[in-house]
Design an enzyme around this catalytic site. Structure first.
Site, mmCIF file in Angstrom:
data_model
loop_
_atom_site.group_PDB
_atom_site.id
_atom_site.type_symbol
_atom_site.label_atom_id
_atom_site.label_comp_id
_atom_site.label_asym_id
_atom_site.label_seq_id
_atom_site.Cartn_x
_atom_site.Cartn_y
_atom_site.Cartn_z
ATOM 1 N N TRP A 24 0.828 -1.208 0.000
ATOM 2 C CA TRP A 24 0.000 0.000 0.000
ATOM 3 C C TRP A 24 0.860 1.255 0.000
ATOM 4 C CZ3 TRP A 24 -4.906 2.025 0.012
ATOM 5 C CH2 TRP A 24 -5.075 3.300 0.570
ATOM 6 N N ASP A 27 0.198 9.105 1.142
ATOM 7 C CA ASP A 27 0.844 10.410 1.017
ATOM 8 C C ASP A 27 2.338 10.337 0.673
ATOM 9 O OD1 ASP A 27 -1.587 10.852 2.207
ATOM 10 O OD2 ASP A 27 -0.779 11.849 3.984
ATOM 11 N N ASP A 155 1.457 16.198 10.152
ATOM 12 C CA ASP A 155 1.987 16.484 8.817
ATOM 13 C C ASP A 155 2.961 17.655 8.775
ATOM 14 O OD1 ASP A 155 0.171 14.490 8.248
ATOM 15 O OD2 ASP A 155 -1.295 15.810 7.306
ATOM 16 N N GLU A 209 -5.043 18.628 5.831
ATOM 17 C CA GLU A 209 -3.874 17.771 5.968
ATOM 18 C C GLU A 209 -2.757 18.253 5.045
ATOM 19 O OE1 GLU A 209 -5.373 13.422 7.271
ATOM 20 O OE2 GLU A 209 -5.685 13.834 5.139
ATOM 21 N N TRP A 307 -9.721 9.086 -0.985
ATOM 22 C CA TRP A 307 -10.076 8.322 0.209
ATOM 23 C C TRP A 307 -11.478 7.709 0.133
ATOM 24 C CZ3 TRP A 307 -6.813 6.093 3.010
ATOM 25 C CH2 TRP A 307 -5.599 6.677 3.350
#
Length: 502
Positions: A24, A27, A155, A209, A307
């Protein structure tokens, strides 16, 4: 090795885009050019191809097109998951982690603390360092370096700020649920002082984010410079799901002041088209920029997924590609500075091609024209279209038996669109089949399109890159037809150039 070697030639594996070998990806993290290579770290599940066990994967490239995979760089453990962040080259060894022979790379990541840890449920900012050019990492014993006792603080993007009077490190983070960007400063990358907060503003229908903050010249420097604040959000994008927005303004070393804010506080869904979007497609998220790129270029890359359906896309054993890397510049459009994007490197120059097709001009009148000599699964397509009486113009890529992805301009709506409702495999999630639109206006009566087609994606750069749409598609491998069309009247297609890479 490239992303499409024989050992990983699954039908949707991209040729022009990065994908992990068999796990997987989400980001992009820690983007930096160092020792002659672009380093791409990324959110990674080392143990599967769905989200979980968040760690930093690692790959390097000389050209952002061909990639070498490396072992997991920073792994999750029993105490913490390793969420998104950034890397800087501490050339002057301000952190003290370097040696007399080697300055360190410093990674900043979000510690997402697990059950059993005293900080369970908290997100805080932590540090790791590398003395071998970014291939092995040691966590700082004093982690975390910033803890707000917050469950949604994450982040960190760190950069060096310099003015005529001073120079120091700046960290840009988010309080995700509060729709706020929080800034800090440091002299040594370990001790941080609060600077200011920005937001909420513009799009706030989802969590904020993956922020970024950088300075760019306007119109090549003719009109000075501005600062760009990037804020990704999920959901709340212009075509549903996750997306990235940006603000243009000033940063004085303490406070970012937006000059492009449309709405303060909560977003107005009726004004989504008035906000500044990095990309209008469904699959361009968590975009951040590389540090230390030669010649001062600002290059960005994003996670090419959404998402809403990220864990369900039909790829195996890998899941999720990255976008093409893009160079972003600020240009004055309709009296205001706006981001303009183009591919960072031309695949034709870097990878070569297997076939070229060109067509100087063709007039269509309420018809479809299949370009038999321009068939292909992986392509760069360039063209200009000047509408006459047509109400819709465009092309169909990855066409085949009863499927194809339609890319065009609706003249009545002044909208660029990607219609993937009949693009191939789409029943894996109810929200995938979509018609995605972006506002667009003609330039001197015409529309200029550059389109990159890969085994599982289309990326459109329209009007010189002032409008972009990025969408995943999952067509049959046999669907490789390319056609032009004009609906409801006439249109002139010119300067059609197709480069094939498969």
């Amino acid at each position: 090795m490239t992303a499409s070697t024989a050992s990983t030639a699954e039908k949707y594996r991209p040729s022009l885009h990065f994908s992990a070998q068999d796990t997987w990806v989400n980001d992009p993290n820690g983007l930096i050019y160092h020792d002659g290579l672009y380093h791409l770290y990324y959110q990674n599940n080392p143990f599967g191809n769905v989200w979980g066990n968040m760690s930093w994967g690692h790959a390097t490239s000389p050209d952002l097109l061909s990639w070498t995979h490396h072992p997991v760089a920073i792994a999750c453990d029993e105490n913490e998951d390793i969420f998104s962040g950034s890397i800087v080259f501490d050339k002057e060894n301000t952190s003290g982690f370097g040696t007399s022979e080697r300055a360190p790379l410093i990674a900043f990541y979000t510690s997402a603390y697990k059950p059993g840890n005293a900080r369970h449920g908290i997100q805080a900012q932590s540090v790791a360092y590398s003395l071998d050019g970014g291939y092995s990492w040691s966590k700082h014993s004093g982690n975390p370096v910033i803890d707000r006792n917050s469950p949604e603080f994450r982040d960190p993007k760190v950069f060096r700020y310099s003015s005529a009077e001073t120079s120091y490190w700046v960290m840009v983070t988010v309080e995700a649920q509060d729709h706020q960007v929080v800034l800090y400063k440091s002299e040594n990358l370990l001790d941080w002082q609060y600077l200011s907060t920005f937001g909420p503003a513009n799009a706030t229908s989802g969590v904020w984010e993956c922020p970024d903050l950088f300075e760019l010249p306007v119109d090549g420097g003719v009109n000075g410079s501005k600062w760009v604040l990037v804020v990704n959000l999920n959901p709340g994008g212009p075509n549903n799901g996750s997306a990235g927005q940006y603000f243009v303004g000033q940063f004085d070393g303490t406070t970012f002041t937006s000059e492009s804010t449309v709405t303060e506080g909560r977003s107005d869904n009726e004004r989504l088209n008035d906000y500044q979007w990095l990309d209008w497609g469904r699959d361009y998220y968590a975009a951040v920029s590389f540090g230390d790129v030669p010649d001062g270029r600002r290059l960005m890359i994003s996670w090419m997924n959404n998402w809403e359906y990220a864990n369900q896309i039909p790829t195996s054993p890998w899941r999720s590609p990255m976008s093409l890397a893009r160079e972003v510049t600020l240009q004055t459009i309709d009296g205001a500075p706006r981001l303009v994007q183009k591919p960072a490197f031309d695949p034709k120059n870097e990878l070569g091609s297997t076939q070229n097709f060109s067509l100087d001009s063709v007039q269509l009148d309420n018809e479809v024209r299949v370009l038999d000599q321009a068939r292909g699964a992986v392509q760069r397509i360039e063209l200009s279209v000047t509408p006459g009486t047509a109400n819709e113009v465009g092309l169909v890529v990855r066409g085949g038996q009863a499927e194809g992805t339609r890319i065009g301009v609706n003249l009545e709506q002044s909208a660029l669109f990607v219609d993937r409702r009949n693009s191939g495999e789409s029943d894996f999630h109810e929200s995938f089949a979509s018609l995605d639109k972006a506002p667009i206006l003609p330039v001197n009566g015409s529309y200029e399109l550059t389109i990159f087609v890969d085994h599982c994606s289309v990326e459109i750069f329209a009007q010189g890159g002032s409008v972009t749409i990025t969408d995943l598609i999952f067509p049959s491998p046999e669907s490789i037809d390319l056609s032009l069309y004009a609906a409801g009247g006439s249109a002139q297609f010119s300067n059609v150039d197709v480069v094939r890479f498969d």
